[in-house]
Design a protein around this motif. Structure first.
Motif, short mmCIF file in Angstrom:
data_model
loop_
_atom_site.label_atom_id
_atom_site.label_comp_id
_atom_site.label_asym_id
_atom_site.label_seq_id
_atom_site.Cartn_x
_atom_site.Cartn_y
_atom_site.Cartn_z
N TYR A 139 0.80 -1.22 0.00
CA TYR A 139 0.00 0.00 0.00
C TYR A 139 0.84 1.28 0.00
CZ TYR A 139 -4.22 -2.72 0.48
OH TYR A 139 -5.24 -3.58 0.24
N SER A 140 2.13 1.16 -0.18
CA SER A 140 2.99 2.33 -0.32
C SER A 140 2.85 2.82 -1.76
CB SER A 140 4.44 1.96 -0.03
OG SER A 140 5.30 3.01 -0.40
N MET A 141 2.12 3.90 -1.96
CA MET A 141 1.79 4.35 -3.31
C MET A 141 3.01 4.81 -4.11
SD MET A 141 -1.24 3.68 -3.77
CE MET A 141 -2.34 2.89 -2.64
N LYS A 142 4.08 5.18 -3.43
CA LYS A 142 5.28 5.61 -4.13
C LYS A 142 5.97 4.44 -4.84
CE LYS A 142 9.66 7.94 -3.42
NZ LYS A 142 10.61 8.47 -2.44
N ASN A 143 5.97 3.27 -4.22
CA ASN A 143 6.67 2.11 -4.77
C ASN A 143 5.74 0.92 -5.00
OD1 ASN A 143 9.29 3.27 -4.72
ND2 ASN A 143 9.31 2.99 -2.51
N ILE A 144 4.51 1.18 -5.37
CA ILE A 144 3.52 0.11 -5.48
C ILE A 144 3.95 -0.95 -6.50
CG2 ILE A 144 2.08 1.26 -7.21
CD1 ILE A 144 -0.34 0.20 -5.60
N GLY A 145 4.07 -2.17 -6.03
CA GLY A 145 4.40 -3.30 -6.89
C GLY A 145 5.84 -3.40 -7.34
N LYS A 146 6.70 -2.52 -6.87
CA LYS A 146 8.10 -2.56 -7.31
C LYS A 146 8.86 -3.62 -6.53
CE LYS A 146 8.53 2.20 -8.87
NZ LYS A 146 9.19 3.48 -8.64
N THR A 147 9.56 -4.46 -7.28
CA THR A 147 10.37 -5.49 -6.65
C THR A 147 11.84 -5.09 -6.71
OG1 THR A 147 10.66 -6.70 -8.72
CG2 THR A 147 8.76 -7.30 -7.37
N TYR A 148 12.62 -5.71 -5.85
CA TYR A 148 14.07 -5.56 -5.96
C TYR A 148 14.51 -6.23 -7.25
CZ TYR A 148 14.44 -4.12 -1.08
OH TYR A 148 14.34 -3.44 0.11
N THR A 149 15.60 -5.79 -7.83
CA THR A 149 16.14 -6.43 -9.01
C THR A 149 16.74 -7.78 -8.63
OG1 THR A 149 16.65 -4.25 -9.90
CG2 THR A 149 17.68 -6.13 -10.98
N TYR A 150 17.46 -7.80 -7.52
CA TYR A 150 18.08 -9.03 -7.00
C TYR A 150 17.69 -9.19 -5.54
CZ TYR A 150 21.09 -8.82 -11.11
OH TYR A 150 21.55 -8.77 -12.40
N CYS A 151 17.61 -10.43 -5.09
CA CYS A 151 17.34 -10.69 -3.68
C CYS A 151 18.50 -10.18 -2.84
CB CYS A 151 17.15 -12.19 -3.45
SG CYS A 151 16.98 -12.63 -1.71
N PRO A 152 18.22 -9.40 -1.79
CA PRO A 152 19.29 -8.90 -0.95
C PRO A 152 20.02 -10.00 -0.17
CG PRO A 152 17.16 -7.96 -0.30
CD PRO A 152 16.91 -8.89 -1.43
N SER A 153 19.40 -11.15 0.00
CA SER A 153 20.01 -12.23 0.78
C SER A 153 20.75 -13.27 -0.05
CB SER A 153 18.95 -12.94 1.62
OG SER A 153 18.38 -12.06 2.55
N CYS A 154 20.15 -13.70 -1.18
CA CYS A 154 20.75 -14.79 -1.95
C CYS A 154 21.17 -14.39 -3.36
CB CYS A 154 19.82 -16.00 -2.02
SG CYS A 154 18.37 -15.77 -3.05
N GLY A 155 20.85 -13.17 -3.78
CA GLY A 155 21.28 -12.69 -5.09
C GLY A 155 20.45 -13.16 -6.27
N LEU A 156 19.31 -13.79 -6.03
CA LEU A 156 18.45 -14.25 -7.12
C LEU A 156 17.94 -13.07 -7.94
CD1 LEU A 156 16.71 -16.51 -8.50
CD2 LEU A 156 14.95 -15.95 -6.82
#
Length: 135
Positions: free
Chosen positions: A31-48
């Motif tokens: 529900y954060s309208m600034k970043n709605i639906g935005k995913t990280y490019t890579y997983c911060p933990s495993c790099g996927l």
């Protein structure tokens, strides 16, 4: 172990990386309208890399459609079961209101479900990533 670590449901409902189930999948809350639906490019933990190819998440539209239909049917059956004398305009209003209110969450849910179809859990993903980043 329906919701335990390693299950798809754990990744989906906690909105975590499908492979390691520890790193966040989304940049912020649905529900954060600034970043709605935005995913990280890579997983911060495993790099996927979350996006296998350009347009990967277009398939999530089918999942979103299925979630919308499930919401509609659930609301319609519930209203008719618990309030049998309700008119059609009340039903349309309730279903429309819920659809609008839940749309950011359903959008995020459809993306994480789509990712979980294509990526599987690897309990050693984090250690492999840390080992490869040392070299």
């Amino acid at each position: 172990m329906l919701f335990g670590k390693g299950s798809k449901l754990n990744s989906i409902f906690k909105m975590k990386c499908p492979r390691c189930q520890e790193g966040d999948f989304f940049i912020s809350h649905p529900y954060s309208m600034k970043n709605i639906g935005k995913t990280y490019t890579y997983c911060p933990s495993c790099g996927l890399k979350y996006e296998k190819e350009i347009g990967f998440y277009y398939g999530a539209m089918y999942v979103s459609y299925a979630l919308g239909v499930a919401l509609f049917v659930t609301c319609w059956v519930s209203i008719n079961l618990f309030f049998p004398d309700s008119n059609v305009f009340l039903q349309i209003g309730v279903i429309s209101g819920l659809s609008i209110f839940l749309s950011p969450y359903l959008y995020a849910l459809s993306k994480i479900i789509w990712a979980n179809i294509f990526f599987s859990y690897d309990p050693e993903a984090i250690s492999k990533f840390k080992e490869s980043s040392k070299s």
